[in-house]
Scaffold this motif. Structure first.
Motif, short mmCIF file in Angstrom:
data_model
loop_
_atom_site.label_atom_id
_atom_site.label_comp_id
_atom_site.label_asym_id
_atom_site.label_seq_id
_atom_site.Cartn_x
_atom_site.Cartn_y
_atom_site.Cartn_z
N LEU A 1 136.38 59.07 40.15
CA LEU A 1 136.45 57.62 40.21
C LEU A 1 137.83 57.18 39.75
O LEU A 1 138.39 57.75 38.82
CB LEU A 1 135.38 56.99 39.30
N LYS A 2 138.38 56.18 40.41
CA LYS A 2 139.65 55.65 39.97
C LYS A 2 139.46 54.87 38.67
O LYS A 2 138.40 54.31 38.42
CB LYS A 2 140.25 54.76 41.05
N GLN B 1 137.17 51.66 37.94
CA GLN B 1 136.02 51.57 38.85
C GLN B 1 134.76 52.18 38.26
O GLN B 1 133.69 52.11 38.87
CB GLN B 1 136.35 52.27 40.17
N GLU B 2 134.85 52.77 37.06
CA GLU B 2 133.73 53.55 36.53
C GLU B 2 132.49 52.69 36.26
O GLU B 2 131.35 53.12 36.49
CB GLU B 2 134.14 54.26 35.23
N GLU C 1 131.31 50.39 37.85
CA GLU C 1 130.53 50.12 39.06
C GLU C 1 129.53 51.22 39.36
O GLU C 1 128.56 50.99 40.08
CB GLU C 1 131.49 49.96 40.25
#
Length: 744
Positions: A85-86, A89-90, A92
Motif C-alpha cells: 500500500l502506498k 492509503q493504509e 482505506e
C-alpha cells in the motif's frame, strides 16, 4: 526513579532506550502536569550515557506523538487483498474494531489453525524492536510455548558473530566502554562507532587527545572512517583473510605474547601452522590492500599497548562471517592485549547479564501444549522460504543450525506449512532478506497474519489484524546492554496514547482467551522483573553478578553496575585474564574440538563467499553490493518520520558507486540506475563522487535500507539479498550479494 511531587507542574522519570543499540541509554523524560512528555534527555549520572542522546532518540517525542501512530485495533476490510500500500492509503484497507473483538477473533483463529494444521503451523516473528527483557521476550514466549507454536530462531542480526565469539571465549564479554579512553590504539573493525555506537565516541576522542590513533577497517567510508587516522577499505567478505594475514606477520616477527598464550589459550601451534599459509602477498590479492599495508597494520596493532579492538556485527553478515569473527576475536589473545587495561576488545557485553530466562520465558510450558514437547525451530533469516516452502519437503536450514552448540535436533521441513504468522518487535516486510519471496509468502490468502505495531509499515500491508503497540516511554521494563555493564530499570513515564498496549499485556490477554489457566499468564510486569532478577528471600537478586541488586534500589537509582564493575578505578574489570573460561578446554580456543567433532574446520580459514568477485555469478553480476543500514534510522525504525528522513536525505535512495565502475557503464552522478540480480531489481539514483573522496572501493556499490513503501518502485535493498546462511549460526548474509547496474 522520578523527581517532583504529584502537585508539581513537571516530573522527571527515569527510562531506558530499548532500541537495538549497544549503548542502552538512560533517558530522563520530563512529563508535564497534563501527563504529556515534553522533553527527553540523556541521564548525566549514567557513566556511558553521559547526559546526551543520539540524533535518533533526541527527537524521540516526534515518534511518540506522531499523528500517523496506530492508536486502535484494526481489521482488514472484507474484500481488500493483501499487498503493498502506498503511504497514506493504509487506513482505506482497514477498519477500527474493539480490543475485545480483535482478541476474541485472533484467539479463535489461532485455536482453529492449531486444531486443523497442528500448533507448529503458527509462527511468531519478532526481534529487537525492543531489547528490554520483558518487551523482547517474556509473556510472548510463555504464550507460544504453551500454544505449541513453532519456535523462532532469531538469527537475523548477531547470531553468527555471537556463536563465533563464544567458540573462542565461551561468553560474550569485552573491554568496558569506559576503558577505551585508556587505549593507545583503537581498531574499529566493521564498527561505525560514530553512527551507531555514539556513546563510545567520547571515550575514543579522550584517548586520541592523549595520543591514541584510530584505525577503521571497513569496505565503506562510514562516518567513523571519515574521522579515522587510517581508513583501510577492505573488500567485502575478506575479513578472515586479513585477520589471518595479521597473524602471519605477528608470528613471523615474534610479536605475540608467549606467556599469555601459554597460560590462557588452547591450540596455538595449530593456529600458527594455519597462519603460515596466509602471507601478506596472498592476503593482499583477496583484500585489495598491499602487502606493505598488511605488515604495517600488524606491527602497529601488536606493538601498541593498550590496543583495543571494537568489532561490530557488520563483519559477520557475509557468507563466511562467523569464521571472520572467530579469526578477528583471536587477535587480542595472540598479542596478550587483554592484560593491559584499556586493551582487549569488544563485540558484545551481553554475556555478563545472567537473567533468569527460564523463569521469564517458561519453556517448560511446552510440556502442557498439545505437542507435549518443545516445538520445531524455524529460522527467521529464511522467512521467505518458511512461508512458501515449509511442508513441501524443503530443508529450512536445520543442518547449518546444528553447527551451533546446544541446538535441539529440529527438522522444520518435517512439520506443517505456516498457516498463521504473529509479528511484533519487527518489520520483516522491510528487513528480511529475499524480499520478493517474503512478499509472496505474506500475500498468501490462506495465511492469517497479526501485527503488533506503532505505525503502518511494509509488514502491516499484509496483516489481517493490526494491534497498537507502546513505545519505551509507555511501559515498564528492565534492561541490560550489549555495550556496557549496567542493569537499568525503565519506568513508565506516560500513559499510552489511544488504546496502545505492551507486549506483556497483549499476550496475557490472548492467553486468557485461549483458556490457558497457568498462573504465570497473570503475572504483572513488576512480578516478571522480579523473576528476571531472580529475587531471593532477602530481596536481592540471585543472578550471577547481580547479587547486590534489589528492585527497590533500582527504583531509586535507575541504573546499577554489575558486581565486577562497581569500583572500576580500584578493581578494573579485565576479562579473559584468568581462568577457567566457559569453553570445553577452559581456555581461549584457537582450535575448536567442538567444530572438529561436527566435521567443520577447527581453525579459521578464508573461503571466498559464493556471491563475491571470485564466485561463478560474478561474470553476470560483477559488482559486490552492500545493503547498508541508514545512519539516522535504527534498522527500519524511524524511517517513516520526516525529521529523521531529512537527516538521511543526502543518501536516501542513492546508489553509491566508485567513479571507475560508473564510467565503465556510462553512468553520471544523478542518473537514474537499475540495480538487479536474479532475485529482483531496484531503481535508485547514482551517487558518483567527483571530489576524489570515494565511499566504496572499485567493484563495490552500496545503498541504504529504507521502507519499501518509501521507494517509488515499492521495493528496498532486500529485494536483492538472498536467504543463503552464514557458515556459523545460520544467520543472514546481507553483505554477500552480487548485482549489475545500468542506467535506467
Amino acid at each position: 526513579m522520578s523527581a517532583g511531587s504529584p502537585t508539581a507542574p513537571f516530573r522527571i522519570v527515569h527510562t531506558v532506550c530499548s532500541h537495538d543499540c549497544p549503548d542502552s541509554c538512560a533517558v530522563l523524560v520530563t512529563v508535564n502536569g497534563a501527563g504529556r512528555a515534553v522533553k527527553v534527555a540523556g541521564d548525566p549520572s549514567q557513566p556511558v550515557t553521559q547526559g546526551f542522546l543520539c540524533g535518533k532518540v533526541a527527537k524521540y517525542l516526534d515518534r511518540v506523538y506522531a499523528p500517523e501512530r496506530i492508536l486502535y485495533p484494526l481489521k482488514r476490510k472484507a474484500g481488500v487483498a493483501k499487498g503493498p500500500l502506498k503511504r497514506g492509503q493504509e487506513q482505506e484497507a482497514f477498519e477500527r474494531v474493539s480490543w475485545d473483538e480483535a482478541l476474541e477473533s485472533i484467539a479463535a483463529r489461532l485455536k482453529e489453525t492449531a486444531e486443523r494444521h497442528g500448533p507448529e503451523s503458527i509462527l511468531p516473528y519478532s526481534y529487537a524492536g525492543t531489547i528490554g527483557v520483558l518487551g523482547y521476550g517474556s509473556m510472548d514466549r510463555r504464550f507460544f510455548h504453551r500454544l505449541g507454536a513453532s519456535q523462532l530462531d532469531r538469527t537475523i542480526c548477531s547470531e553468527a558473530g555471537g556463536v563465533a565469539w563464544n567458540l573462542v571465549y565461551g561468553k560474550k564479554l569485552g573491554t568496558p566502554t569506559e576503558d577505551f579512553r585508556l587505549a593507545k590504539l583503537v581498531v574499529a573493525w566493521g564498527a561505525n562507532i560514530h553512527g551507531n555506537n555514539i556513546h563510545l565516541w567520547p571515550m575514543i576522542e579522550q584517548a586520541r587527545r592523549a595520543g591514541a590513533r584510530l584505525i577503521v577497517i571497513d569496505p565503506y567510508r562510514t562516518r567513523t572512517a571519515a574521522l579515522a587516522d587510517w581508513h583501510i577499505a577492505i573488500r567485502p567478505g575478506t575479513d578472515a583473510a586479513l585477520a589471518l594475514g595479521l597473524m602471519h606477520v605477528i608470528l613471523n616477527e615474534g610479536l605475540e605474547d608467549r606467556a599469555y598464550i601459554a597460560e590462557m589459550t588452547h591450540g596455538f601451534h595449530q593456529l600458527a601452522a594455519r597462519a603460515r599459509e596466509y602471507t601478506p602477498e596472498r592476503v593482499a590479492a583477496w583484500t585489495g590492500l598491499t602487502a606493505a599495508q598488511i605488515e604495517r597494520l600488524a606491527r602497529e596493532y601488536a606493538t601498541t599497548r593498550p590496543a583495543a579492538l571494537r568489532m561490530n556485527y557488520g563483519v559477520q553478515r557475509s557468507e563466511n562471517g562467523g569464521t571472520a569473527v572467530r579469526a578477528i576475536a583471536m587477535l587480542p589473545a595472540l598479542t596478550g592485549a587483554w592484560k593491559h587495561r584499556g586493551g582487549g576488545g569488544q563485540l558484545s557485553t551481553s554475556g555478563a547479564f545472567a537473567w533468569n530466562k527460564q523463569a521469564v520465558e517458561r519453556p517448560d510450558l511446552a510440556l502442557a501444549s498439545p505437542l507435549k514437547r518443545l516445538a520445531r525451530v524455524v529460522n527467521m533469516s529464511t522467512l521467505g522460504q518458511a512461508l512458501t516452502e515449509l511442508g513441501k519437503g524443503r530443508d529450512q536450514g536445520s543442518e547449518i543450525r546444528d553447527q551451533r552448540a546446544g541446538d535441539a535436533e529440529t527438522r522444520p521441513e518435517d512439520g506443517p506449512p505456516v498457516k498463521a504468522l504473529f509479528v511484533y518487535n519487527s518489520n520483516p516486510g522491510a528487513v528480511a532478506p529475499n524480499q520478493n519471496a517474503v512478499r509472496r509468502g505474506l500475500a498468501r490468502a490462506d495465511l492469517f497474519t497479526v501485527v503488533h505495531e506503532l505505525f503502518f509499515t511494509d509488514t502491516t500491508d499484509y496483516a489481517d489484524y493490526i494491534l497498537p503497540a507502546t513505545t519505551f516511554l509507555e511501559h515498564t521494563d528492565i534492561q541490560g546492554a550489549y555495550g556496557h555493564y549496567f542493569v537499568q530499570l525503565s519506568n513508565q513515564a506516560i500513559e499510552p496514547p489511544g488504546e496502545a498496549h505492551s507486549n506483556v499485556w497483549l499476550f496475557s490477554q490472548l492467553a486468557e482467551r485461549m483458556g490457558f489457566s497457568e498462573d504465570c499468564f497473570r503475572d504483572t510486569p513488576e512480578e516478571i522483573i522480579r523473576q528476571a532478577l531472580g529475587i531471593g528471600a532477602d530481596g536481592h537478586s540471585t543472578n550471577a553478578g547481580m547479587e547486590h541488586i534489589t528492585l527497590e534500589d533500582l527504583k531509586q537509582q535507575g541504573h546499577i553496575p554489575l558486581s565486577f564493575h562497581r569500583k572500576p578505578e580500584e578493581e578494573p574489570f579485565q576479562p579473559y585474564t584468568a581462568g577457567p573460561l566457559p569453553t570445553p578446554s577452559g581456555k581461549i580456543e584457537f582450535y575448536s574440538e567442538a567444530l572438529a567433532a561436527k566435521g567443520l574446520d577447527p581453525l579459521p580459514g578464508f573461503v571466498p563467499p559464493t556471491e563475491s568477485r571470485w564466485g561463478k555469478g560474478a561474470e553476470q553480476f560483477p559488482l559486490e553490493f552492500l545493503s547498508r543500514k541508514a545512519d539516522n534510522y535504527m534498522n527500519s525504525t524511524f524511517a517513516n518520520l520526516e525529521g529523521h528522513r531529512k537527516m538521511e536525505a543526502r543518501l536516501s535512495q542513492r546508489l553509491e558507486m566508485h567513479p571507475v565502475d560508473a564510467a565503465a557503464r556510462g553512468i553520471a552522478d544523478g542518473d537514474k540506475v537499475r540495480v538487479w540480480n536474479g532475485r529482483g531489481s531496484l531503481t535508485l539514483t547514482a551517487l558518483v563522487p567527483g571530489n576524489g573522496i570515494v565511499s566504496v572501493p572499485a567493484g563495490v556499490v552500496a545503498a541504504r535500507l529504507d521502507w519499501a513503501k518509501m521507494h517509488s518502485g515499492g521495493t528496498n535493498v532486500n529485494v536483492l539479498t538472498s536467504e543463503r546462511l552464514t557458515d556459523l549460526g545460520a544467520a543472514a548474509t546481507f553483505y554477500s550479494v552480487l548485482v549489475e547496474v545500468a542506467r535506467a
